[in-house]
Motif scaffolding. Structure first.
Motif, short mmCIF file in Angstrom:
data_model
loop_
_atom_site.label_atom_id
_atom_site.label_comp_id
_atom_site.label_asym_id
_atom_site.label_seq_id
_atom_site.Cartn_x
_atom_site.Cartn_y
_atom_site.Cartn_z
N ARG A 65 -11.73 -33.09 -8.60
CA ARG A 65 -11.98 -31.87 -9.34
C ARG A 65 -11.69 -32.10 -10.82
N PRO A 66 -12.40 -31.37 -11.68
CA PRO A 66 -12.16 -31.55 -13.11
C PRO A 66 -10.85 -30.90 -13.54
N VAL A 67 -10.22 -31.45 -14.55
CA VAL A 67 -9.00 -30.88 -15.11
C VAL A 67 -9.12 -30.87 -16.63
N PRO A 68 -8.38 -30.00 -17.31
CA PRO A 68 -8.41 -29.99 -18.77
C PRO A 68 -7.95 -31.33 -19.33
N TYR A 69 -8.68 -31.80 -20.35
CA TYR A 69 -8.38 -33.13 -20.88
C TYR A 69 -8.11 -33.09 -22.38
N ALA A 70 -8.82 -32.24 -23.09
CA ALA A 70 -8.60 -32.13 -24.53
C ALA A 70 -8.88 -30.70 -24.96
N GLN A 71 -8.25 -30.28 -26.05
CA GLN A 71 -8.41 -28.90 -26.50
C GLN A 71 -8.40 -28.84 -28.02
N ALA A 72 -9.08 -27.87 -28.54
CA ALA A 72 -9.02 -27.58 -29.97
C ALA A 72 -9.17 -26.09 -30.16
N VAL A 73 -8.49 -25.55 -31.15
CA VAL A 73 -8.59 -24.12 -31.45
C VAL A 73 -8.78 -23.96 -32.95
N GLY A 74 -9.34 -22.83 -33.33
CA GLY A 74 -9.54 -22.57 -34.75
C GLY A 74 -10.07 -21.17 -34.96
N SER A 75 -10.37 -20.86 -36.18
CA SER A 75 -10.92 -19.56 -36.50
C SER A 75 -11.89 -19.70 -37.66
N ALA A 76 -12.80 -18.76 -37.72
CA ALA A 76 -13.74 -18.68 -38.82
C ALA A 76 -13.67 -17.26 -39.35
N ALA A 77 -13.26 -17.10 -40.60
CA ALA A 77 -13.07 -15.75 -41.09
C ALA A 77 -13.27 -15.68 -42.61
N PRO A 78 -13.97 -14.70 -43.09
CA PRO A 78 -14.80 -13.81 -42.29
C PRO A 78 -16.09 -14.51 -41.87
N VAL A 79 -16.68 -14.07 -40.80
CA VAL A 79 -17.87 -14.74 -40.28
C VAL A 79 -19.14 -14.06 -40.77
N PHE A 80 -19.35 -12.83 -40.37
CA PHE A 80 -20.56 -12.13 -40.77
C PHE A 80 -20.17 -10.85 -41.50
N THR A 81 -21.05 -10.39 -42.33
CA THR A 81 -20.74 -9.18 -43.07
C THR A 81 -21.58 -7.99 -42.62
N ALA A 82 -22.83 -8.19 -42.33
CA ALA A 82 -23.63 -7.03 -41.91
C ALA A 82 -24.90 -7.50 -41.21
N SER A 83 -24.77 -8.33 -40.24
CA SER A 83 -25.97 -8.81 -39.58
C SER A 83 -25.69 -9.11 -38.12
N ASN A 84 -26.63 -8.77 -37.27
CA ASN A 84 -26.47 -9.09 -35.87
C ASN A 84 -27.22 -10.36 -35.50
N SER A 85 -27.88 -10.97 -36.48
CA SER A 85 -28.66 -12.15 -36.17
C SER A 85 -28.11 -13.40 -36.86
N ALA A 86 -27.08 -13.23 -37.65
CA ALA A 86 -26.55 -14.37 -38.37
C ALA A 86 -25.87 -15.35 -37.43
N SER A 87 -25.94 -16.61 -37.77
CA SER A 87 -25.30 -17.65 -36.98
C SER A 87 -24.63 -18.64 -37.91
N ILE A 88 -23.57 -19.24 -37.44
CA ILE A 88 -22.92 -20.30 -38.19
C ILE A 88 -22.63 -21.46 -37.25
N THR A 89 -22.53 -22.64 -37.83
CA THR A 89 -22.17 -23.83 -37.06
C THR A 89 -20.74 -24.19 -37.39
N VAL A 90 -19.97 -24.51 -36.38
CA VAL A 90 -18.56 -24.87 -36.54
C VAL A 90 -18.36 -26.29 -35.99
N THR A 91 -17.73 -27.12 -36.78
CA THR A 91 -17.49 -28.49 -36.33
C THR A 91 -16.15 -28.58 -35.61
N PHE A 92 -16.07 -29.49 -34.67
CA PHE A 92 -14.82 -29.76 -33.98
C PHE A 92 -14.02 -30.81 -34.74
N PRO A 93 -12.74 -30.93 -34.43
CA PRO A 93 -11.98 -32.07 -34.97
C PRO A 93 -12.68 -33.37 -34.58
#
Lengths: 55, 151
Positions: free
Chosen positions: B56-84
């Motif tokens: 069975r699979p088990v957790p092996y690596a993890q990363a956490v972060g935040s993006a703020a502020p992300v959007f201001t007034a759009s429901n279609s906006a997208s951003i790309t976030v890089t991992f470590p």
């Protein structure tokens, strides 16, 4: 398109490290530090080899 | 050394070996065990799977972060976030997003993660009408081992 994006935030663990991403959105955020990445370089695809003429 | 164990190939002596060689034989066996179970890069979840008897699979690596502020007034906006860099090398991680407003209250189901790769992911708005999000999207990425990577 493939891009190499590089974060230049002092103290960020991704600082100076080029990360390859495919078809990024206009805004790219560095995950570890949360800052926007502006250093984005498009990777040009390898040119196809030229055809050789047969004699 | 006269033989090896069936599952892991640990070396062991036979009853006809000299007693004076016993310490060396035990050291060899100990080194085998130490090398095998210390090799988490190649066999990340072997102990779990051996004990449970299934793969069975088990957790092996993890990363956490935040993006703020992300959007201001759009429901279609997208951003790309890089991992470590080089964090997720075994498989594509699983992403969970939590969105907080500027006042700190939880905003439910406003964004989701798309286009997840081992180096980045995309956050996209999912609301059907324009939303204002001046808070932060917190993301949590967990990489699981594959079920067959037990060793």
């Amino acid at each position: 398109m493939t891009y190499i994006v590089t974060c230049h935030t002092e103290g960020c663990e991704n600082n100076g490290i080029g990360i390859e991403i495919v078809d990024p959105e206009p805004t790219v955020i560095c995950g570890p530090c949360g800052q926007e990445i502006t250093d984005k370089i498009e990777v040009q695809p390898e040119p196809a080899p030229k055809a050789t003429k047969g004699k | 050394m006269a033989g090896t164990t069936t599952n892991f190939g640990f070396d062991y002596p036979t009853s006809t070996d000299y007693v004076k060689d016993g310490a060396t034989a035990i050291q060899t066996l100990a080194d085998d065990v130490d090398a095998r179970f210390g090799n988490v890069a190649t066999y990340p979840n072997q102990i779990v799977n051996r004990v449970s008897g299934v793969s069975r699979p088990v957790p092996y690596a993890q990363a956490v972060g935040s993006a703020a502020p992300v959007f201001t007034a759009s429901n279609s906006a997208s951003i790309t976030v890089t991992f470590p860099a080089s964090r997720f090398t075994v498989s594509t991680p699983i992403i969970t997003l939590t969105n907080f407003s500027a006042s700190g209250s939880l905003i439910a189901s406003t964004y989701r993660a798309l286009s997840i790769t081992s180096s980045s992911f995309t956050i996209t708005g999912t609301a059907t009408t324009a939303v204002t999000a001046t808070g932060a999207v917190f993301w949590n990425a967990i990489q699981m081992t594959s079920a067959s990577a037990s060793g």
